[in-house]
Write an enzyme that holds these catalytic residues in place. Sequence first.
Site, mmCIF file in Angstrom:
data_model
loop_
_atom_site.group_PDB
_atom_site.id
_atom_site.type_symbol
_atom_site.label_atom_id
_atom_site.label_comp_id
_atom_site.label_asym_id
_atom_site.label_seq_id
_atom_site.Cartn_x
_atom_site.Cartn_y
_atom_site.Cartn_z
ATOM 1 N N GLU A 96 0.698 -1.145 -0.044
ATOM 2 C CA GLU A 96 0.025 0.017 -0.082
ATOM 3 C C GLU A 96 0.924 1.312 0.018
ATOM 4 O O GLU A 96 1.987 1.204 0.430
ATOM 5 C CB GLU A 96 -0.813 -0.222 1.303
ATOM 6 C CG GLU A 96 -1.791 1.216 1.528
ATOM 7 C CD GLU A 96 -2.899 1.461 0.672
ATOM 8 O OE1 GLU A 96 -2.655 1.720 -0.567
ATOM 9 O OE2 GLU A 96 -4.107 1.278 1.069
ATOM 10 N N ASP A 97 0.555 2.509 -0.951
ATOM 11 C CA ASP A 97 1.208 3.594 -0.772
ATOM 12 C C ASP A 97 1.300 4.183 0.542
ATOM 13 O O ASP A 97 2.290 4.616 1.240
ATOM 14 C CB ASP A 97 0.758 4.425 -1.890
ATOM 15 C CG ASP A 97 -0.834 4.836 -1.623
ATOM 16 O OD1 ASP A 97 -1.525 4.391 -0.778
ATOM 17 O OD2 ASP A 97 -1.370 5.490 -2.645
ATOM 18 N N ASP A 100 -3.410 5.805 6.398
ATOM 19 C CA ASP A 100 -3.775 7.359 6.964
ATOM 20 C C ASP A 100 -4.641 7.064 8.108
ATOM 21 O O ASP A 100 -4.179 6.682 9.303
ATOM 22 C CB ASP A 100 -4.590 8.135 5.750
ATOM 23 C CG ASP A 100 -4.833 9.531 6.277
ATOM 24 O OD1 ASP A 100 -4.276 9.826 6.954
ATOM 25 O OD2 ASP A 100 -5.779 10.053 5.599
ATOM 26 N N PHE A 149 -0.667 16.391 3.556
ATOM 27 C CA PHE A 149 -1.136 15.808 2.313
ATOM 28 C C PHE A 149 0.253 15.545 1.489
ATOM 29 O O PHE A 149 0.575 16.615 0.810
ATOM 30 C CB PHE A 149 -2.399 16.308 1.653
ATOM 31 C CG PHE A 149 -2.753 15.352 0.509
ATOM 32 C CD1 PHE A 149 -3.808 14.699 0.854
ATOM 33 C CD2 PHE A 149 -2.395 15.756 -0.790
ATOM 34 C CE1 PHE A 149 -4.364 13.906 -0.046
ATOM 35 C CE2 PHE A 149 -2.992 14.966 -1.985
ATOM 36 C CZ PHE A 149 -4.130 14.161 -1.389
ATOM 37 N N ARG A 162 1.501 11.439 -9.778
ATOM 38 C CA ARG A 162 1.485 10.316 -9.635
ATOM 39 C C ARG A 162 2.829 9.912 -10.063
ATOM 40 O O ARG A 162 3.836 9.204 -9.835
ATOM 41 C CB ARG A 162 0.653 9.343 -10.238
ATOM 42 C CG ARG A 162 -0.882 9.224 -9.558
ATOM 43 C CD ARG A 162 -1.603 7.896 -10.059
ATOM 44 N NE ARG A 162 -2.771 8.192 -9.767
ATOM 45 C CZ ARG A 162 -3.627 7.711 -8.462
ATOM 46 N NH1 ARG A 162 -2.710 7.395 -7.619
ATOM 47 N NH2 ARG A 162 -4.766 7.674 -8.458
HETATM 48 P P1 5GP Z 1 -7.125 5.595 4.922
HETATM 49 O O1 5GP Z 1 -7.945 4.517 4.465
HETATM 50 O O2 5GP Z 1 -5.743 4.856 5.671
HETATM 51 O O3 5GP Z 1 -7.313 6.662 5.421
HETATM 52 O O4 5GP Z 1 -6.583 5.913 3.492
HETATM 53 C C1 5GP Z 1 -5.723 5.365 2.589
HETATM 54 C C2 5GP Z 1 -5.655 5.812 1.248
HETATM 55 O O5 5GP Z 1 -5.983 7.429 1.386
HETATM 56 C C3 5GP Z 1 -4.293 5.723 0.541
HETATM 57 O O6 5GP Z 1 -4.134 4.399 0.007
HETATM 58 C C4 5GP Z 1 -4.341 7.005 -0.354
HETATM 59 O O7 5GP Z 1 -5.078 6.624 -1.429
HETATM 60 C C5 5GP Z 1 -5.108 8.227 0.307
HETATM 61 N N1 5GP Z 1 -4.394 9.107 1.181
HETATM 62 C C6 5GP Z 1 -4.327 9.200 2.383
HETATM 63 N N2 5GP Z 1 -3.396 9.995 2.620
HETATM 64 C C7 5GP Z 1 -2.645 10.411 1.546
HETATM 65 C C8 5GP Z 1 -1.822 11.494 1.374
HETATM 66 O O8 5GP Z 1 -1.324 12.376 2.130
HETATM 67 N N3 5GP Z 1 -1.846 11.760 -0.053
HETATM 68 C C9 5GP Z 1 -2.450 11.043 -1.016
HETATM 69 N N4 5GP Z 1 -2.171 11.611 -2.472
HETATM 70 N N5 5GP Z 1 -3.267 10.058 -0.821
HETATM 71 C C10 5GP Z 1 -3.403 9.850 0.523
#
Ligand code: 5GP
Length: 172
Positions: A96-97, A100, A149, A162
């Site tokens: 996973e990237d 959050d 972000f 990207r």
């Molecule tokens: P979560 O479900 O953990 O809140 O969010 C995960 C997804 O939210 C990540 O896979 C990503 O796609 C997006 N995301 C969360 N934080 C960031 C950020 O700082 N930048 C970007 N571009 N995407 C984020």
Amino acid sequence: MLSPRVLFDPSTLATRVADLAAEIRAAVPEDDIHFVGVLKGAVPFMADLIRAVPGGVTIDFIAVSSYGSGTSSSGEVRMLKDVDASLDGRHVVIVEDIVDTGLTLHYLQELLRLRNPKSLRTACLLSKPSRRKVDVPVEFIGFTIDDRFVVGYGLDYDEQYRNLPYIGCLDG
Ligand code: 5GP
């Protein structure tokens, strides 16, 4: 288009990704590792990671919806594309990237655990622990960052950025 401020440059990313690859191989010394990349943000990370892991490796991809086109999470997770191959009896590593709130990863881990893998681990390039809403286990984390972000190296803002070879932030 705004130029993001550099947080992690390409050589810092490459060094850390190589370290993560070694950590992952050390955790699964002898068997094949089946990497499941989360589309689309994990693609550059996954491509670099798998090439740094020695030994048997297979790959697959899954897609879920997380953010819309903005910067805040709806909290709703939806499957867009399932994996192609069975996970039964395999050593699976979700790639996973960024983690959050943890909601996306929690959903994925629950879903993939039901497929009966021999082991299930997670590798995330970035983690924002201060944003966590659900406690998800992440065995391999590239970098821990503050609540900001970030874009680049797969991460987007409205599908842009990207292709940046570095991770940067748009909010100063
Ligand atoms: P979560 O479900 O953990 O809140 O969010 C995960 C997804 O939210 C990540 O896979 C990503 O796609 C997006 N995301 C969360 N934080 C960031 C950020 O700082 N930048 C970007 N571009 N995407 C984020």
